[in-house]
Design a protein around this motif. Structure first.
Motif, short mmCIF file in Angstrom:
data_model
loop_
_atom_site.label_atom_id
_atom_site.label_comp_id
_atom_site.label_asym_id
_atom_site.label_seq_id
_atom_site.Cartn_x
_atom_site.Cartn_y
_atom_site.Cartn_z
N ASN A 182 0.95 -1.23 -0.02
CA ASN A 182 -0.10 -0.06 0.04
C ASN A 182 0.83 1.31 -0.01
OD1 ASN A 182 -1.68 2.12 1.70
ND2 ASN A 182 -3.06 0.78 0.85
N VAL A 184 0.19 4.23 0.63
CA VAL A 184 -0.02 5.22 1.54
C VAL A 184 0.93 4.91 2.91
CG1 VAL A 184 -1.73 6.45 3.25
CG2 VAL A 184 -2.27 5.77 0.93
N LYS A 185 0.86 3.66 3.14
CA LYS A 185 1.50 2.90 4.26
C LYS A 185 2.99 2.94 3.92
CE LYS A 185 -1.63 -0.31 6.08
NZ LYS A 185 -2.22 -1.76 6.10
N LYS A 202 4.31 7.59 -10.48
CA LYS A 202 3.36 6.36 -10.92
C LYS A 202 3.53 6.30 -12.31
CE LYS A 202 -0.30 6.37 -8.65
NZ LYS A 202 -1.75 5.59 -8.51
N HIS A 205 0.34 6.86 -14.72
CA HIS A 205 -0.65 7.19 -13.74
C HIS A 205 -0.45 8.29 -12.66
CE1 HIS A 205 -2.10 3.34 -15.13
NE2 HIS A 205 -1.38 2.79 -15.02
N PHE A 208 1.97 10.87 -6.46
CA PHE A 208 1.63 11.38 -4.93
C PHE A 208 2.72 12.44 -4.50
CE2 PHE A 208 -1.16 7.67 -5.13
CZ PHE A 208 -2.34 8.34 -4.72
N ILE A 215 -1.95 14.43 1.77
CA ILE A 215 -1.89 13.78 0.48
C ILE A 215 -2.21 14.63 -0.66
CG2 ILE A 215 -1.77 11.60 -0.73
CD1 ILE A 215 -2.68 10.12 1.76
N PHE A 216 -1.29 14.76 -1.68
CA PHE A 216 -1.54 15.61 -2.86
C PHE A 216 -1.24 14.51 -4.13
CE2 PHE A 216 -0.16 18.49 -6.45
CZ PHE A 216 -1.63 18.78 -6.71
N PHE A 217 -2.18 14.69 -4.93
CA PHE A 217 -2.24 13.87 -6.37
C PHE A 217 -2.29 14.48 -7.54
CE2 PHE A 217 -3.65 11.51 -9.63
CZ PHE A 217 -2.62 10.35 -9.88
N ARG A 256 2.49 21.84 -3.67
CA ARG A 256 1.33 21.20 -4.68
C ARG A 256 1.89 21.90 -6.01
NH1 ARG A 256 -3.92 19.57 -2.08
NH2 ARG A 256 -3.16 18.59 -0.24
N GLU B 204 -7.39 1.35 -8.96
CA GLU B 204 -6.51 2.09 -8.23
C GLU B 204 -5.72 3.25 -8.68
OE1 GLU B 204 -2.71 1.00 -6.56
OE2 GLU B 204 -2.70 -0.80 -8.23
N HIS B 205 -5.93 3.48 -10.03
CA HIS B 205 -5.17 4.49 -10.66
C HIS B 205 -6.12 5.85 -11.07
CE1 HIS B 205 -1.47 2.58 -10.57
NE2 HIS B 205 -1.79 1.55 -11.39
N PRO B 219 -8.69 11.18 -9.35
CA PRO B 219 -7.70 9.93 -8.86
C PRO B 219 -8.62 8.99 -8.13
CG PRO B 219 -7.40 11.79 -7.48
CD PRO B 219 -8.38 12.32 -8.54
N PRO B 222 -6.58 7.51 -2.04
CA PRO B 222 -5.73 6.55 -1.51
C PRO B 222 -5.98 5.92 -0.25
CG PRO B 222 -4.97 9.07 -1.36
CD PRO B 222 -6.44 8.90 -2.06
N LEU B 223 -6.55 5.00 -0.19
CA LEU B 223 -6.78 4.17 1.07
C LEU B 223 -5.75 3.20 1.51
CD1 LEU B 223 -10.08 2.61 -0.27
CD2 LEU B 223 -10.01 4.52 1.44
N GLU B 224 -5.59 3.33 3.01
CA GLU B 224 -4.57 2.68 3.58
C GLU B 224 -4.79 1.27 3.70
OE1 GLU B 224 -2.14 3.57 7.04
OE2 GLU B 224 -2.94 5.24 7.16
N SER B 225 -6.10 0.86 3.63
CA SER B 225 -6.32 -0.63 3.35
C SER B 225 -7.62 -0.80 2.43
CB SER B 225 -6.66 -1.19 4.86
OG SER B 225 -7.35 -0.60 5.53
N ILE B 226 -7.32 -1.59 1.49
CA ILE B 226 -8.29 -2.08 0.60
C ILE B 226 -8.65 -3.59 0.95
CG2 ILE B 226 -8.73 -2.40 -1.81
CD1 ILE B 226 -6.76 -0.22 -2.66
N PHE B 293 -11.66 14.16 -1.49
CA PHE B 293 -11.09 14.12 -2.67
C PHE B 293 -10.76 15.66 -3.20
CE2 PHE B 293 -13.01 9.95 -3.56
CZ PHE B 293 -12.05 9.51 -4.66
N LEU B 296 -7.34 16.51 -1.82
CA LEU B 296 -6.37 15.57 -2.63
C LEU B 296 -5.80 16.16 -3.95
CD1 LEU B 296 -4.82 12.72 -2.61
CD2 LEU B 296 -7.11 11.92 -3.89
#
Lengths: 318, 318
Positions: A182, A184-185, A202, A205, A208, A215-217, A256, B204-205, B219, B222-226, B293, B296
């Motif tokens: 992951n 983020v982790k 990415k 894609h 980040f 978090i900025f994307f 950013r 995820e992208h 985007p 960005p989750l820490e766990s899916i 979002f 982000l």
């Protein structure tokens, strides 16, 4: 403010489904400088062999890249030969000849030692660390790395993390370094070891930027044709650090913006071989692409339109 | 405004690295409705077997999903069994038992025939086309599809494209359908065959919305766990079409907002098995994620800050 970049200066031979380039400008320092120079002065430290066609670097010098730190050593220059398949996602390395680069020991010229912004291109982390011993404490130190160093110089790389403010790496490298699937982790894992900011690239894609809890994307610019992906990451870093140095503003809002300038420069890089597109850019062209990025992600929620009633989806139902 | 959805209603058994679920609610129509119902009324058309645990659909009914078009036929329900590996990127199908779904012939109830918004879930394109013959001309018809139909029902799918306003498909499907590696070109290829809008989902992208010359990108959150990716695409579509129907506004600005609501719903879907997370959501939770979002992707260029001097990068240098 000036940017010091330390990295490789190479000769690339690249084949893509769209064409072939022989012995063109390559290397992380070259690609970074070709991008960063549009924002302000760049000081380059690297090494080439006695066979290097120095005239190829003239356009960089003309755009304000100080090559006083580029050593020309007895021997062959660093050469890389690669091929991209149709999906352009990964280069197949056909040949790597390190030449004089295998003995590279960066010597930072006296005049470069107070550079406020430093980018440590993708070289041995022990050399990256050594550069930091030669410079006065900069405002921002950023480094790049790659799978080869993560594997072969892991302890040195972890040591380096304690001495940089920011690291750029791609998603596969982030996962390899942290052993976290992951992202983020993975970013949190890296920040816990030193860097205040982590940029995870990415490729097609997007990228980040992780800064503490924020978090900025930024997406990659959706190009209709990608010509040659070589150097996109270093061109991204050049735009990113170049922008930060030019504005001398490390606020989150400006970081950013810097990611967007980086993404813009990365998107130009892939439109041609080598630094052909990036070195020839004009500032209005860069600003135009940044404006297109803005358009690409722009949306307004009902929360913006109706700021007082406290709810977008709720508002829509009533 | 109400949304009509036609698609599968299934029982899924899914194993991920994080857990196992046996015979939980599955199917495109179910996942779509569990997401869209938060924005307004949903009318569902599908088929289940005589063995279907109808009580599992009670939460949907309670949230305003009209199940008058759900036929219960003699025989077994559609069952899908799959496993995800550690990267969660693609499901490995272990078993598919179509049961009564293999004879599905959508019958749109009289009361549903004037639905202004229609989503044709991922079923045989000949059946999707047949649904359109049964309804009055809706304001927006959207369809989904998959690799199986692109391969086996290509001509029917191309015919369908001439009768829908919007198609959602993932990046691999877009490339397969159009034989274009580049997604911008792929989207243009599809728009040339009918749809005014193309949504390309990249998991995820993130997701692209193409509308004529305009491109919007959102985007993935960005989750820490899916936890379980099953149904993310249909949950996305539910949020997207649900938002459009609730606001009854097909302007480009609102379509962009809809993509963000779709992305938010997709991000919730993967946090739990089946529709567990989406069906239980509250509107403030949805709005909060939409606000996240926004955070982000939010950036301001110098062009915004200094609108009169005509240039960001230029301004930064002076």
């Amino acid at each position: 403010m000036s940017v010091l970049v330390v990295g490789s200066v190479a000769l690339d031979s690249v084949e893509t489904p769209f064409g072939k380039a022989e012995e063109v400008l390559g290397g992380s320092a070259t690609m970074f400088a070709s991008s960063a120079c549009h924002f302000g002065p760049v000081q380059l430290v690297g090494v080439v062999g006695s066979d290097y066609p120095m005239a190829k670097l003239e356009p960089l010098r003309a755009r304000g890249v100080d090559l006083a730190g580029l050593e020309q050593a007895e021997g062959e220059s660093f050469r890389w030969r690669a091929r991209y398949r149709h999906d352009l996602n990964s280069a197949e390395t056909l040949e790597t000849r390190l030449g004089v680069f295998s003995h590279f020991r960066p010597q930072i010229p006296e005049a470069f030692r107070n550079a406020p912004y430093v980018f440590l291109g993708n070289i041995d982390p022990r050399l990256q660390r050594d550069v930091l011993r030669q410079v006065a404490r900069p405002k921002l130190v950023a480094c790049d790395t790659m799978n080869f160093w993560i594997e072969s110089r892991r302890a040195d790389l972890l040591d380096l993390l304690g001495h940089v403010d920011l690291i750029t790496l791609n998603d596969a490298e982030a996962r390899q370094l942290t052993e976290e699937a992951n992202l983020v982790k993975a970013a949190r894992w890296i920040m816990a070891r030193g860097p205040k900011h982590v940029v995870i690239k990415k490729g097609e894609h997007g990228a980040f930027l992780f800064s503490g809890e924020s978090i900025f994307f930024a997406p990659a610019y959706p190009l209709e044709s990608i010509f040659d992906p070589t150097g996109a990451g270093d061109s991204f870093a050049g735009g990113f650090i170049g922008w930060l140095a030019a504005t001398d503003d490390l606020s989150e809002a400006n970081m950013r913006r810097a990611v967007v300038y980086g993404s813009a420069m990365g998107s130009f890089a892939v439109e041609a071989f080598s630094n052909e597109r990036t070195i020839a850019l004009t500032l209005p062209e860069i600003d135009r692409r940044v404006a297109e990025f803005r358009q690409l992600v722009a949306f307004e929620t009902v929360l913006d339109a109706v700021p007082t009633n406290g709810g977008g989806a709720v508002g829509a139902r009533t």
